[in-house]
Design an enzyme around this catalytic site. Structure first.
Site, short mmCIF file in Angstrom:
data_model
loop_
_atom_site.label_atom_id
_atom_site.label_comp_id
_atom_site.label_asym_id
_atom_site.label_seq_id
_atom_site.Cartn_x
_atom_site.Cartn_y
_atom_site.Cartn_z
N ARG A 55 61.14 13.82 109.11
CA ARG A 55 60.68 13.05 107.94
C ARG A 55 61.66 11.92 107.59
O ARG A 55 61.26 10.91 107.05
CB ARG A 55 60.50 13.99 106.75
CG ARG A 55 59.70 13.38 105.62
CD ARG A 55 59.30 14.43 104.59
NE ARG A 55 60.45 15.12 104.07
CZ ARG A 55 60.58 16.45 103.94
NH1 ARG A 55 59.62 17.23 104.30
NH2 ARG A 55 61.67 16.99 103.46
N TYR A 108 45.32 -6.82 94.44
CA TYR A 108 44.50 -6.06 95.39
C TYR A 108 43.82 -4.88 94.65
O TYR A 108 44.50 -4.12 93.96
CB TYR A 108 45.45 -5.56 96.49
CG TYR A 108 44.89 -4.66 97.54
CD1 TYR A 108 43.93 -5.12 98.43
CD2 TYR A 108 45.35 -3.35 97.67
CE1 TYR A 108 43.43 -4.29 99.43
CE2 TYR A 108 44.87 -2.51 98.67
CZ TYR A 108 43.91 -2.99 99.54
OH TYR A 108 43.43 -2.17 100.52
N ASP A 180 53.96 -7.72 96.21
CA ASP A 180 53.14 -7.36 97.38
C ASP A 180 53.12 -8.60 98.26
O ASP A 180 52.42 -9.57 97.98
CB ASP A 180 51.73 -6.95 96.94
CG ASP A 180 50.84 -6.55 98.13
OD1 ASP A 180 51.10 -7.01 99.26
OD2 ASP A 180 49.88 -5.79 97.92
N LYS A 205 48.24 -5.18 108.28
CA LYS A 205 47.65 -6.51 108.45
C LYS A 205 48.35 -7.25 109.60
O LYS A 205 48.24 -6.86 110.74
CB LYS A 205 47.70 -7.27 107.12
CG LYS A 205 47.12 -6.47 105.94
CD LYS A 205 45.64 -6.17 106.09
CE LYS A 205 45.13 -5.07 105.17
NZ LYS A 205 45.35 -5.25 103.75
C1 LIG Z 1 45.36 -4.22 102.77
C2 LIG Z 1 46.25 -4.50 101.65
C3 LIG Z 1 46.98 -3.49 101.04
C4 LIG Z 1 46.83 -2.03 101.42
O1 LIG Z 1 47.21 -1.78 102.72
P1 LIG Z 1 46.63 -0.51 103.53
O2 LIG Z 1 47.50 -0.41 104.71
O3 LIG Z 1 45.21 -0.85 103.82
O4 LIG Z 1 46.74 0.67 102.61
C5 LIG Z 1 47.83 -3.82 100.01
N1 LIG Z 1 47.95 -5.10 99.60
C6 LIG Z 1 47.27 -6.09 100.16
C7 LIG Z 1 47.49 -7.48 99.68
C8 LIG Z 1 46.39 -5.84 101.20
O5 LIG Z 1 45.70 -6.84 101.74
#
Ligand SMILES: *Cc1c(COP(=O)(O)O)cnc(C)c1O
Length: 390
Positions: A55, A108, A180, A205
């Site tokens: 972990r 988001y 973010d 992403k």
């Molecule tokens: C997709 C996304 C997330 C969440 O990511 P996951 O890996 O799908 O949980 C958070 N913030 C933004 C801006 C995103 O586009």
């Protein structure tokens, strides 16, 4: 070193890679110690990158974390099983009952859901603020405000926030600034050059970049590192080495991919501007995007993600447009090699600030690595089908 060189060499410490070019995938739960001294060393150096228990990470994790710090900055970085897990662990590591969170209204959607349910039940109060607030965020800070959360550009509607102005206020007021930075990936925005304390990535992403793994990261300045690491550990957060391996592979081509996504997206966005059906093209590189000047000042470029609005069109016409696209697949997420389309956002219901009252249907595109002329032909046919229904 220039970015492209850093990208090739990041995370390739021989301690992790051995004689391989890239770090191998280490599958491990139990780590075995030969001596009590070795065991004690692991206990004592809990904060360090030492294999101790699965972990806490294996060399696969450590190599990726090193690469992230080399490319994004910050003191160190942790991995999580998804972007959303990264966001909620970052928030829960610093917020507790009675605390107040300032959250950007264009966040988001699932982050908003987290605030309105889990955090609310725990006695954490969230206020939503206008993405264009800038330094005026100061007037929204209360005695119990612990965190200002930013996301720039805003989800779907692409408003660019004044991150340095918000960082300055946050620092003066002793509030933590979390960003973010998923849009910013590792190329488009440098969070630590703009005063951010904690930077979060949905590595799912552009970092993974091939739509085949879920992964999140959180990095921080030295000041917040220990608390972040301790709390993430208490909450049992880690990620699978296979997925990290995919992210590590994704990193090697990220700048090359982003450049192409950017170029193709600009071509498609400019074409959309000329279409009679289109009202607004919401792309930060365009002067009419809210915060365009800030984007120009702070960002290193754009990528494949943007949105547009239609002048008119009922649900049937929008469905005809979406159903008849062949290359743009309909699906959530973005940042992979493929083009995606999404619509039917219920912003009026979700958001607190009535930013989007007077606009027609909103469509978001992710421009992949296909030839942009083929993508334009695809959209052209979609518009034909749209106009028949409108
Ligand atoms: C997709 C996304 C997330 C969440 O990511 P996951 O890996 O799908 O949980 C958070 N913030 C933004 C801006 C995103 O586009």
């Amino acid at each position: 070193m220039k970015k492209d060189t850093q990208i090739v060499h990041s995370g390739r410490n021989k301690k992790w890679t051995g004689q391989a070019v890239n770090v191998p995938v280490y599958h491990a739960s139990t780590i075995i110690f030969d001596t009590v001294a070795e065991l004690q060393n692991g206990i004592k150096n809990f904060q360090k990158k030492i294999p101790f228990y699965g972990r806490r990470g294996t060399p696969t994790h450590f190599a990726f974390r090193d690469a992230m710090v080399e490319l994004e900055g910050g003191h160190d970085c942790l991995v999580y099983p998804s972007g959303l897990a990264a966001i909620n662990t970052a928030l829960l590591s610093f917020l507790g009952s009675g605390d107040h969170l300032l959250m950007v209204d264009t966040v988001y959607g699932p982050t908003r859901a987290l605030c309105n349910t889990v955090l609310k039940r725990m006695g954490i109060e969230t206020s939503y603020y206008d993405p264009m607030v800038g330094k005026d965020i100061k007037s929204l800070i209360k005695k119990n405000t612990k965190v200002i959360f930013t996301e720039s550009p805003g989800s779907v509607t692409m408003e660019v926030q004044d991150i340095p102005a918000i960082s300055k206020v946050a620092r003066e007021q002793g509030v933590i600034h979390m960003l973010d930075n998923t849009y910013g990936n590792l190329i488009n925005f440098n969070p630590y050059d703009h005063g951010v304390d904690i930077s979060i990535q949905a590595a799912t992403k552009y970092i993974v970049g091939h739509s085949d793994a879920m992964l999140g990261t959180v990095s921080s300045t030295e000041k917040y590192w220990q608390r972040l690491q301790d709390n993430s550990s208490y909450m049992g957060q880690t990620a699978a080495p296979d997925d990290i391996n995919l992210a590590m592979r994704g990193i090697r081509t990220i700048n090359t991919r982003i450049k192409q996504h950017q170029e193709s997206a600009l071509k498609v966005a400019n074409w959309l501007k000329s279409r009679p059906e289109v009202d607004l093209v919401l792309h930060p590189a365009f002067t009419d995007c809210p915060g365009h000047k800030i984007w120009k000042r702070d960002f290193n470029g754009s990528n494949g993600l943007f949105s547009f609005t239609l002048k008119t069109g009922n649900d049937e016409a929008v469905s005809a447009f979406l159903d008849n696209l062949k290359l743009f697949k309909m699906g959530y997420s973005w940042g992979g090699f493929e083009s995606l389309v999404m619509s039917f956002y219920n912003l009026k219901k979700e958001r607190k600030l009535a930013l989007w009252d007077n606009y027609g249907p909103l469509i978001r595109l992710h421009i992949g690595l296909e030839d942009p002329d083929d993508l334009i032909s695809d959209l052209e046919y979609g518009f034909k089908c749209f106009s028949k229904m409108k």
